[in-house]
Design a protein around this motif. Sequence first.
Motif, PDB file in Angstrom:
ATOM      1  N   VAL A   1       0.960  -1.165  -0.134  1.00  0.00           N
ATOM      2  CA  VAL A   1       0.033  -0.097   0.086  1.00  0.00           C
ATOM      3  C   VAL A   1       0.634   1.360  -0.139  1.00  0.00           C
ATOM      4  N   ARG A   2       0.741   2.024  -1.061  1.00  0.00           N
ATOM      5  CA  ARG A   2       1.580   3.353  -0.916  1.00  0.00           C
ATOM      6  C   ARG A   2       0.458   4.554  -0.794  1.00  0.00           C
ATOM      7  N   LEU A   3       0.916   5.378   0.185  1.00  0.00           N
ATOM      8  CA  LEU A   3       0.171   6.510   0.400  1.00  0.00           C
ATOM      9  C   LEU A   3       0.945   7.594  -0.246  1.00  0.00           C
ATOM     10  N   LEU A   4       0.601   8.226  -1.219  1.00  0.00           N
ATOM     11  CA  LEU A   4       1.427   9.357  -1.675  1.00  0.00           C
ATOM     12  C   LEU A   4       1.010  10.749  -1.063  1.00  0.00           C
ATOM     13  N   LYS A   5       1.896  11.344  -0.085  1.00  0.00           N
ATOM     14  CA  LYS A   5       1.787  12.286   0.931  1.00  0.00           C
ATOM     15  C   LYS A   5       2.524  13.721   0.236  1.00  0.00           C
ATOM     16  N   ALA A   6       2.704  13.889  -0.866  1.00  0.00           N
ATOM     17  CA  ALA A   6       3.450  15.102  -1.511  1.00  0.00           C
ATOM     18  C   ALA A   6       2.868  16.074  -0.967  1.00  0.00           C
ATOM     19  N   PRO A   7       3.784  17.175  -0.560  1.00  0.00           N
ATOM     20  CA  PRO A   7       5.377  17.150  -0.641  1.00  0.00           C
ATOM     21  C   PRO A   7       6.229  16.323   0.516  1.00  0.00           C
ATOM     22  N   ARG A   8       5.239  15.733   1.381  1.00  0.00           N
ATOM     23  CA  ARG A   8       5.924  14.943   2.253  1.00  0.00           C
ATOM     24  C   ARG A   8       6.399  13.527   1.886  1.00  0.00           C
ATOM     25  N   PRO A   9       7.406  12.865   2.374  1.00  0.00           N
ATOM     26  CA  PRO A   9       7.518  11.516   2.007  1.00  0.00           C
ATOM     27  C   PRO A   9       6.279  10.510   1.995  1.00  0.00           C
ATOM     28  N   ASP A  10       6.536   9.793   0.847  1.00  0.00           N
ATOM     29  CA  ASP A  10       5.293   8.843   0.867  1.00  0.00           C
ATOM     30  C   ASP A  10       5.396   7.847   2.179  1.00  0.00           C
ATOM     31  N   VAL A  11       4.236   6.897   2.250  1.00  0.00           N
ATOM     32  CA  VAL A  11       4.428   5.968   3.193  1.00  0.00           C
ATOM     33  C   VAL A  11       3.980   4.628   2.349  1.00  0.00           C
ATOM     34  N   GLU A  12       4.779   3.612   2.589  1.00  0.00           N
ATOM     35  CA  GLU A  12       4.365   2.401   1.933  1.00  0.00           C
ATOM     36  C   GLU A  12       4.701   1.375   2.918  1.00  0.00           C
ATOM     37  N   TYR A  13       3.866   0.293   3.028  1.00  0.00           N
ATOM     38  CA  TYR A  13       3.879  -1.016   3.716  1.00  0.00           C
ATOM     39  C   TYR A  13       3.128  -2.259   3.208  1.00  0.00           C
ATOM     40  N   PRO A  14       3.542  -3.226   3.663  1.00  0.00           N
ATOM     41  CA  PRO A  14       2.528  -4.516   3.215  1.00  0.00           C
ATOM     42  C   PRO A  14       1.446  -4.475   3.870  1.00  0.00           C
ATOM     43  N   ALA A  15       0.513  -5.257   3.143  1.00  0.00           N
ATOM     44  CA  ALA A  15      -0.873  -5.622   3.556  1.00  0.00           C
ATOM     45  C   ALA A  15      -1.455  -6.685   2.856  1.00  0.00           C
ATOM     46  N   GLU A  16      -2.294  -7.377   3.665  1.00  0.00           N
ATOM     47  CA  GLU A  16      -3.092  -8.517   2.922  1.00  0.00           C
ATOM     48  C   GLU A  16      -4.272  -8.363   2.382  1.00  0.00           C
ATOM     49  N   VAL A  17      -4.454  -8.812   1.162  1.00  0.00           N
ATOM     50  CA  VAL A  17      -5.959  -8.411   0.537  1.00  0.00           C
ATOM     51  C   VAL A  17      -6.762  -9.532   1.135  1.00  0.00           C
ATOM     52  N   ARG A  18      -7.885  -8.893   1.617  1.00  0.00           N
ATOM     53  CA  ARG A  18      -9.056  -9.750   2.007  1.00  0.00           C
ATOM     54  C   ARG A  18     -10.241  -9.770   1.089  1.00  0.00           C
ATOM     55  N   TYR A  19     -10.441  -8.608   0.268  1.00  0.00           N
ATOM     56  CA  TYR A  19     -11.436  -8.724  -0.879  1.00  0.00           C
ATOM     57  C   TYR A  19     -11.138  -7.665  -1.829  1.00  0.00           C
ATOM     58  N   ASP A  20     -11.850  -7.728  -3.039  1.00  0.00           N
ATOM     59  CA  ASP A  20     -11.627  -7.021  -4.208  1.00  0.00           C
ATOM     60  C   ASP A  20     -12.612  -7.236  -4.974  1.00  0.00           C
ATOM     61  N   ASP A  21     -13.774  -6.445  -5.402  1.00  0.00           N
ATOM     62  CA  ASP A  21     -14.670  -6.703  -6.392  1.00  0.00           C
ATOM     63  C   ASP A  21     -14.608  -5.966  -7.633  1.00  0.00           C
ATOM     64  N   GLY A  22     -13.432  -5.212  -7.742  1.00  0.00           N
ATOM     65  CA  GLY A  22     -13.147  -4.304  -8.895  1.00  0.00           C
ATOM     66  C   GLY A  22     -13.486  -2.989  -8.657  1.00  0.00           C
ATOM     67  N   GLU A  23     -14.039  -2.527  -7.430  1.00  0.00           N
ATOM     68  CA  GLU A  23     -14.444  -1.249  -7.044  1.00  0.00           C
ATOM     69  C   GLU A  23     -13.850  -1.060  -5.622  1.00  0.00           C
ATOM     70  N   HIS A  24     -14.238  -2.098  -4.743  1.00  0.00           N
ATOM     71  CA  HIS A  24     -14.028  -1.818  -3.103  1.00  0.00           C
ATOM     72  C   HIS A  24     -12.890  -2.900  -2.967  1.00  0.00           C
ATOM     73  N   VAL A  25     -11.955  -2.361  -2.374  1.00  0.00           N
ATOM     74  CA  VAL A  25     -10.658  -3.232  -2.065  1.00  0.00           C
ATOM     75  C   VAL A  25     -10.284  -3.170  -0.528  1.00  0.00           C
TER      76      VAL A  25
END
Length: 174
Positions: free
Chosen positions: A16-40
């Motif tokens: 998961v990458r949170l783009l925080k410009a102009p601050r540094p981005d935040v990135e971390y691993p996560a496990e997918v539980r659900y994705d229907d093409g719209e809601h993740v």
Amino acid sequence: MSDGNATLKPGTTINVRLLKAPRPDVEYPAEVRYDDGEHVVVVAPWFGDAPRDMGFAVFEPGDIWTEHYWRSRWYSIKEVRTGTGKIKGWYCDVTRPTVVFADSADSPRLEVADLDLDLWLSCDHTQILRLDEDEFEDSGLREREPETAGQAEASLDELEAMAHCGGFAAVLAW
């Protein structure tokens, strides 16, 4: 590549990458539980290595975040629980719609651009806090992209209205 429509398989580990410009981005691993093409929906431990007192809640190692992202909505909602499962509340980020990179050469990832507005709903629904409005004003978004700024403010209002009407259960169902 990214088309925003590729779905992620439950059980997959993504970044998961949170783009925080102009601050540094935040990135971390996560496990997918659900994705229907719209809601993740992904689950991840608190990405910090030390407690962070936000004034309204303390986020700390061991906390589990169930994070809900949408490809067409301008926000994400994150349910925060202690490591023992006790709910702390919901942290909401106003963002641009989520983009999924499912066919990345690296691991699949989800990216979302933070627009500086946030909302907190406490576990007992007594605290509804609009956060970081000063950062939003200082960002210059209103001058650079007035339509985007208007969408961001409308999304914060929508989140606040949901919080006042009993919370987020209707949009978090999966």
